[in-house]
Scaffold this motif. Sequence first.
Motif, PDB file in Angstrom:
ATOM      1  N   ALA A   1      90.271 -74.414 -62.236  1.00 45.28           N
ATOM      2  CA  ALA A   1      90.489 -74.058 -63.632  1.00 45.28           C
ATOM      3  C   ALA A   1      90.576 -75.305 -64.498  1.00 45.28           C
ATOM      4  CB  ALA A   1      91.772 -73.239 -63.770  1.00 45.28           C
ATOM      5  N   HIS A   2      90.310 -75.128 -65.772  1.00 43.79           N
ATOM      6  CA  HIS A   2      90.573 -76.180 -66.753  1.00 43.79           C
ATOM      7  C   HIS A   2      90.817 -75.543 -68.109  1.00 43.79           C
ATOM      8  CE1 HIS A   2      86.002 -76.918 -67.794  1.00 43.79           C
ATOM      9  NE2 HIS A   2      86.367 -75.661 -67.937  1.00 43.79           N
ATOM     10  N   VAL A   3      90.775 -76.355 -69.183  1.00 44.49           N
ATOM     11  CA  VAL A   3      91.269 -75.901 -70.482  1.00 44.49           C
ATOM     12  C   VAL A   3      90.219 -76.113 -71.573  1.00 44.49           C
ATOM     13  CG1 VAL A   3      93.196 -76.065 -72.112  1.00 44.49           C
ATOM     14  CG2 VAL A   3      93.546 -76.656 -69.706  1.00 44.49           C
ATOM     15  N   GLN A   4      90.060 -75.111 -72.420  1.00 43.57           N
ATOM     16  CA  GLN A   4      89.165 -75.220 -73.565  1.00 43.57           C
ATOM     17  C   GLN A   4      89.878 -75.922 -74.725  1.00 43.57           C
ATOM     18  OE1 GLN A   4      87.893 -71.208 -74.379  1.00 43.57           O
ATOM     19  NE2 GLN A   4      86.684 -71.058 -72.508  1.00 43.57           N
ATOM     20  N   PRO A   5      89.139 -76.384 -75.738  1.00 37.83           N
ATOM     21  CA  PRO A   5      89.769 -77.035 -76.889  1.00 37.83           C
ATOM     22  C   PRO A   5      90.796 -76.149 -77.582  1.00 37.83           C
ATOM     23  CG  PRO A   5      87.440 -77.510 -76.887  1.00 37.83           C
ATOM     24  CD  PRO A   5      87.658 -76.504 -75.797  1.00 37.83           C
ATOM     25  N   THR A   6      90.669 -74.838 -77.441  1.00 36.35           N
ATOM     26  CA  THR A   6      91.638 -73.917 -78.031  1.00 36.35           C
ATOM     27  C   THR A   6      92.953 -73.884 -77.255  1.00 36.35           C
ATOM     28  OG1 THR A   6      90.769 -72.084 -76.700  1.00 36.35           O
ATOM     29  CG2 THR A   6      89.809 -72.416 -78.889  1.00 36.35           C
ATOM     30  N   GLY A   7      92.988 -74.567 -76.106  1.00 29.90           N
ATOM     31  CA  GLY A   7      94.175 -74.534 -75.259  1.00 29.90           C
ATOM     32  C   GLY A   7      94.131 -73.448 -74.205  1.00 29.90           C
ATOM     33  N   LYS A   8      93.028 -72.758 -74.114  1.00 29.07           N
ATOM     34  CA  LYS A   8      92.899 -71.636 -73.177  1.00 29.07           C
ATOM     35  C   LYS A   8      92.612 -72.124 -71.760  1.00 29.07           C
ATOM     36  CE  LYS A   8      90.194 -67.448 -72.359  1.00 29.07           C
ATOM     37  NZ  LYS A   8      88.966 -66.731 -72.758  1.00 29.07           N
ATOM     38  N   TYR A   9      93.532 -71.825 -70.856  1.00 25.59           N
ATOM     39  CA  TYR A   9      93.376 -72.132 -69.435  1.00 25.59           C
ATOM     40  C   TYR A   9      92.589 -70.986 -68.805  1.00 25.59           C
ATOM     41  CZ  TYR A   9      95.041 -73.271 -64.640  1.00 25.59           C
ATOM     42  OH  TYR A   9      95.152 -73.596 -63.308  1.00 25.59           O
ATOM     43  N   HIS A  10      91.548 -71.299 -68.003  1.00 23.09           N
ATOM     44  CA  HIS A  10      90.710 -70.248 -67.424  1.00 23.09           C
ATOM     45  C   HIS A  10      90.152 -70.689 -66.079  1.00 23.09           C
ATOM     46  CE1 HIS A  10      88.066 -72.903 -69.710  1.00 23.09           C
ATOM     47  NE2 HIS A  10      87.079 -72.526 -68.904  1.00 23.09           N
ATOM     48  N   TYR A  11      89.839 -69.704 -65.240  1.00 22.57           N
ATOM     49  CA  TYR A  11      89.350 -69.959 -63.883  1.00 22.57           C
ATOM     50  C   TYR A  11      87.824 -69.956 -63.836  1.00 22.57           C
ATOM     51  CZ  TYR A  11      94.115 -68.430 -62.565  1.00 22.57           C
ATOM     52  OH  TYR A  11      95.473 -68.268 -62.456  1.00 22.57           O
ATOM     53  N   HIS A  12      87.263 -70.949 -63.130  1.00 24.84           N
ATOM     54  CA  HIS A  12      85.830 -70.982 -62.847  1.00 24.84           C
ATOM     55  C   HIS A  12      85.522 -70.522 -61.426  1.00 24.84           C
ATOM     56  CE1 HIS A  12      83.798 -72.818 -66.338  1.00 24.84           C
ATOM     57  NE2 HIS A  12      84.982 -73.357 -66.579  1.00 24.84           N
ATOM     58  N   GLY A  13      86.528 -70.441 -60.597  1.00 25.79           N
ATOM     59  CA  GLY A  13      86.336 -70.035 -59.210  1.00 25.79           C
ATOM     60  C   GLY A  13      87.610 -69.437 -58.656  1.00 25.79           C
ATOM     61  N   VAL A  14      87.710 -69.417 -57.331  1.00 21.76           N
ATOM     62  CA  VAL A  14      88.858 -68.806 -56.668  1.00 21.76           C
ATOM     63  C   VAL A  14      90.138 -69.557 -57.025  1.00 21.76           C
ATOM     64  CG1 VAL A  14      89.897 -68.174 -54.463  1.00 21.76           C
ATOM     65  CG2 VAL A  14      87.416 -68.072 -54.737  1.00 21.76           C
ATOM     66  N   PRO A  15      91.104 -68.890 -57.632  1.00 17.85           N
ATOM     67  CA  PRO A  15      92.395 -69.537 -57.911  1.00 17.85           C
ATOM     68  C   PRO A  15      93.296 -69.404 -56.682  1.00 17.85           C
ATOM     69  CG  PRO A  15      92.254 -67.407 -59.024  1.00 17.85           C
ATOM     70  CD  PRO A  15      91.004 -67.561 -58.230  1.00 17.85           C
ATOM     71  N   SER A  16      93.441 -70.476 -55.937  1.00 14.99           N
ATOM     72  CA  SER A  16      94.179 -70.416 -54.673  1.00 14.99           C
ATOM     73  C   SER A  16      95.631 -69.991 -54.864  1.00 14.99           C
ATOM     74  CB  SER A  16      94.117 -71.771 -53.962  1.00 14.99           C
ATOM     75  OG  SER A  16      94.656 -72.797 -54.790  1.00 14.99           O
ATOM     76  N   ALA A  17      96.198 -70.292 -56.023  1.00 15.45           N
ATOM     77  CA  ALA A  17      97.614 -69.984 -56.261  1.00 15.45           C
ATOM     78  C   ALA A  17      97.882 -68.485 -56.291  1.00 15.45           C
ATOM     79  CB  ALA A  17      98.085 -70.618 -57.565  1.00 15.45           C
ATOM     80  N   ILE A  18      96.867 -67.682 -56.590  1.00 17.07           N
ATOM     81  CA  ILE A  18      97.092 -66.238 -56.661  1.00 17.07           C
ATOM     82  C   ILE A  18      96.291 -65.469 -55.617  1.00 17.07           C
ATOM     83  CG2 ILE A  18      97.607 -66.377 -59.128  1.00 17.07           C
ATOM     84  CD1 ILE A  18      94.883 -65.092 -59.660  1.00 17.07           C
ATOM     85  N   ALA A  19      95.492 -66.188 -54.827  1.00 17.64           N
ATOM     86  CA  ALA A  19      94.626 -65.514 -53.856  1.00 17.64           C
ATOM     87  C   ALA A  19      95.410 -64.893 -52.705  1.00 17.64           C
ATOM     88  CB  ALA A  19      93.580 -66.486 -53.318  1.00 17.64           C
ATOM     89  N   GLY A  20      96.460 -65.583 -52.268  1.00 15.83           N
ATOM     90  CA  GLY A  20      97.240 -65.079 -51.150  1.00 15.83           C
ATOM     91  C   GLY A  20      96.461 -65.146 -49.846  1.00 15.83           C
ATOM     92  N   LYS A  21      96.924 -64.429 -48.836  1.00 16.06           N
ATOM     93  CA  LYS A  21      96.265 -64.391 -47.532  1.00 16.06           C
ATOM     94  C   LYS A  21      95.680 -63.009 -47.293  1.00 16.06           C
ATOM     95  CE  LYS A  21      99.190 -67.930 -45.365  1.00 16.06           C
ATOM     96  NZ  LYS A  21     100.111 -68.237 -44.243  1.00 16.06           N
ATOM     97  N   GLY A  22      94.527 -62.974 -46.636  1.00 20.56           N
ATOM     98  CA  GLY A  22      93.885 -61.707 -46.371  1.00 20.56           C
ATOM     99  C   GLY A  22      93.029 -61.263 -47.539  1.00 20.56           C
ATOM    100  N   ILE A  23      92.901 -59.963 -47.717  1.00 21.07           N
ATOM    101  CA  ILE A  23      92.092 -59.383 -48.784  1.00 21.07           C
ATOM    102  C   ILE A  23      93.030 -58.776 -49.825  1.00 21.07           C
ATOM    103  CG2 ILE A  23      90.333 -57.668 -49.341  1.00 21.07           C
ATOM    104  CD1 ILE A  23      89.301 -57.939 -46.490  1.00 21.07           C
ATOM    105  N   ASN A  24      92.995 -59.343 -51.035  1.00 17.22           N
ATOM    106  CA  ASN A  24      93.939 -58.932 -52.079  1.00 17.22           C
ATOM    107  C   ASN A  24      93.249 -58.772 -53.421  1.00 17.22           C
ATOM    108  OD1 ASN A  24      96.507 -59.360 -50.465  1.00 17.22           O
ATOM    109  ND2 ASN A  24      95.665 -61.430 -50.416  1.00 17.22           N
ATOM    110  N   GLN A  25      93.693 -57.795 -54.194  1.00 14.51           N
ATOM    111  CA  GLN A  25      93.200 -57.684 -55.555  1.00 14.51           C
ATOM    112  C   GLN A  25      93.852 -58.752 -56.407  1.00 14.51           C
ATOM    113  OE1 GLN A  25      93.708 -53.922 -57.577  1.00 14.51           O
ATOM    114  NE2 GLN A  25      92.783 -54.672 -59.471  1.00 14.51           N
TER     115      GLN A  25
END
Length: 263
Positions: free
Chosen positions: A122-146
């Motif tokens: 993830a990174h940040v747009q000039p507006t300050g918006k943080y957004h994901y470009h790929g798998v965010p490991s911090a919320i992915a967890g283990k296994g198969i998760n929504q």
Amino acid sequence: MKLLYIVLLSLFPVPAIAENQVSITKDNEYIYIKGNGLPDHKTGQFPNSRNPNAISEQNISFRVPLNPVKNPKSKPKRGAVGVALNGITFEPATAETWNGDRNYNYEAIDGSRVFGLDQNNAHVQPTGKYHYHGVPSAIAGKGINQIGYAADGFPIYSDTTGQYKSSYRLKSGQRPSGPGGQYDGTFSSDYEYVASLSVLDECNGATLDGQYVYFATETFPFLPRCLYGDPDPSFEQARGNRGGERRRPPHRGERQGRPPPRF
């Protein structure tokens, strides 16, 4: 000294540090995701040498159909393709192109981290918006998760079991035009879809427990770049990736001593 500190604190109170706020509600037709756009996990350092923008609160408000309908054909989707359960948008593509040619869109995740991505892709747009470009490991967890919803209402899942892998691969050989050079993942068009590679379709989707869903994968396309359902109009407000991507990444040719492309 302690008394002086207390007096100063009362005169100049320290502002509260904003935290992630998100709500997910539903009615008979839609699921509503609203939040302040702040992540609920640790991030990399922003600004950084490749991304000059600081994270700030946003007004995040999306809705998706409660019962999405899968169309016979998929359609490409740029900008925000979905939103995570924590209110952070999924925006896999970038706005940067080689010489303004949309056939050669730079990839944010190409192994070189030239877009200043953090550990959650993830990174940040000039507006300050943080957004994901790929798998965010911090919320992915283990296994198969929504981990979120696509703009058409179908769920987005992560998978650490290796069962659901991308069906894309790098093309072989040299680019016939444009920047030339070897297909190496610098551009989105360096990849091709091969149906036999896995169960995932061209939109990174598959049937899971009788329901069509999308997957975030560790390799291209990372997140769906096309959708089989109709995206809700609320996602048009997040259109375009007008962000940290606007800083031109160094072309691979620069690192090899060749002149950079002109923008």
